[in-house]
Scaffold this active site. Structure first.
Site, PDB file in Angstrom:
ATOM      1  N   THR A  89       3.522   0.907  -3.807  1.00  0.00           N
ATOM      2  CA  THR A  89       4.711   0.739  -4.633  1.00  0.00           C
ATOM      3  C   THR A  89       4.606  -1.707  -4.538  1.00  0.00           C
ATOM      4  OG1 THR A  89       6.543   2.113  -3.300  1.00  0.00           O
ATOM      5  CG2 THR A  89       7.606   0.364  -4.732  1.00  0.00           C
ATOM      6  N   ARG A 147       7.918  13.838 -11.201  1.00  0.00           N
ATOM      7  CA  ARG A 147       8.563  13.186  -9.780  1.00  0.00           C
ATOM      8  C   ARG A 147       8.614  11.623  -9.670  1.00  0.00           C
ATOM      9  NH1 ARG A 147       7.725   8.806  -6.036  1.00  0.00           N
ATOM     10  NH2 ARG A 147       7.658   9.670  -4.041  1.00  0.00           N
ATOM     11  N   THR A 159       8.295   0.318   0.777  1.00  0.00           N
ATOM     12  CA  THR A 159       7.877   1.092   0.186  1.00  0.00           C
ATOM     13  C   THR A 159       7.436   1.760   1.348  1.00  0.00           C
ATOM     14  OG1 THR A 159       4.819   0.968  -0.799  1.00  0.00           O
ATOM     15  CG2 THR A 159       6.278  -0.692   1.434  1.00  0.00           C
ATOM     16  N   GLY A 160       7.102   3.617   0.883  1.00  0.00           N
ATOM     17  CA  GLY A 160       6.720   3.987   1.682  1.00  0.00           C
ATOM     18  C   GLY A 160       6.464   5.595   1.496  1.00  0.00           C
ATOM     19  N   THR A 161       6.486   6.709   2.178  1.00  0.00           N
ATOM     20  CA  THR A 161       6.485   8.110   1.845  1.00  0.00           C
ATOM     21  C   THR A 161       8.513   7.998   0.887  1.00  0.00           C
ATOM     22  OG1 THR A 161       6.031   8.564   4.386  1.00  0.00           O
ATOM     23  CG2 THR A 161       6.884  10.453   2.714  1.00  0.00           C
ATOM     24  N   GLY A 162       8.174   7.864   0.094  1.00  0.00           N
ATOM     25  CA  GLY A 162      10.041   7.995  -1.292  1.00  0.00           C
ATOM     26  C   GLY A 162      10.668   8.896  -1.028  1.00  0.00           C
TER      27      GLY A 162
END
Length: 320
Positions: free
Chosen positions: A185, A213, A236-239
């Site tokens: 992201t 998704r 930013t990361g594991t949404g």
């Protein structure tokens, strides 16, 4: 009133020192430094935090090193679906788009929604039609494609994994952060000379994601949040985990209701709450005093910040 400052990120994930290219590392450093400097210039000239974060993210979208706009990752179906959000801390106005594939700069479409629509989020064809009506540049779907991202999808398909843009165990990466495991992201947060806050986030999502998704990036309160009363945040990361924890808003709530400092609030969310649910990644945040926090629980995060009048500070590893 705090000092004017901008901070940006370009994704987080696992470091790949074993196969690292010094030349590639320098490309990321230069890109981050240039975009921070551009944001600093906007703020120094009296520009708003909203303008600074919008332009910083637009530039990140234009840079194929990052997973947003040009260089976005592929879905399982071999397409691109882009999401973006921008939020103005002065008014709590927000604009977002999700699942767009024909708009060159999704962050500009999100800004148009913020300014010219009664709605907060538009998706898919409706979002594209609105953005084009507002003058957004339209591109062919293959505009976003790069050979490296296509190869990344093929590796993910072989391993049947849905991967964050900077994490693939099968990859032989030459980038500082593994492109196949990177949580890809981009985002920006800023405090302007008047003390106003703003945040912007944009993404191509996760490699090999199911078409349709949507992650945390375009959701106010999850991947993007700004409120002049306390903080501006971009994640930013594991949404999915950032969505379930309302990570960006949680930081604001911890500051407002629990009286935590910016660092304390960010660390609690990023280092405790997100990992507790199996999530990884990081955030960038700035509070109304102009304090900056850039914590991450992964091995690295592309990031940088700069106060007006100072040199930009950028990093990839745990060294700033």
């Amino acid at each position: 009133m705090g000092r004017a400052v901008i901070a940006i990120h370009g994704g987080a994930g696992a470091i790949t020192r074993a196969a690292m290219s010094a030349e590639s590392e320098q490309q990321y450093i230069q890109a981050l430094s240039g975009i921070v400097a551009s944001g600093q210039a906007i703020l120094a000239a009296g520009g708003s935090a909203l303008d600074a974060v919008t332009e910083a993210v637009r530039q990140l979208e234009e840079c194929p090193l990052f997973n947003a706009g040009k260089g976005a990752v592929f879905t399982h179906q071999g397409t691109h679906e882009l999401d973006a959000c921008v939020m103005d801390g002065r008014s709590l106005d927000a604009g977002a788009v999700a699942g767009v594939s024909r708009i060159r700069n999704p962050i500009l479409a999100a800004r148009a929604v913020l300014e010219n629509s009664p709605h907060v989020m538009l998706i898919g064809e409706g979002a594209e039609a609105f953005a084009i009506q507002q003058g957004a540049e339209q591109v062919r779907a293959d505009f976003f494609s790069t050979p490296a991202r296509w190869q990344q999808l093929q590796r993910a398909l072989q391993t049947q994994q849905t991967v964050l843009d900077h994490d693939d165990p099968q990859a032989k990466p030459r980038e500082p952060i593994d492109p196949d495991s990177k949580l890809g992201t981009v985002g920006a947060v800023a405090c302007d000379l008047l003390g106003n806050l703003a945040a912007a986030t944009s993404t191509g999502g996760m490699t090999n994601k199911q078409a349709g998704r949507v992650g945390d990036s375009p959701l106010p309160g999850a991947g993007c949040y700004a409120n002049n009363a306390n903080v501006a945040v971009s994640c930013t990361g594991t949404g999915e985990v950032f969505m379930r924890t309302l990570a960006a808003y949680d930081i604001a709530a911890l500051i407002e209701y629990a009286g935590l400092s910016l660092k304390e609030a960010c660390d609690r969310v990023v280092l405790n709450k997100i990992p507790a649910l199996g999530g990884s990644g990081g955030i960038i945040a700035v509070d109304r005093e102009g304090n900056v926090a850039l914590p991450f629980n992964s091995e690295g995060m592309y990031r940088g910040y700069g106060y007006v009048g100072d040199d930009a500070v950028v990093g990839i590893y745990r060294d700033i």
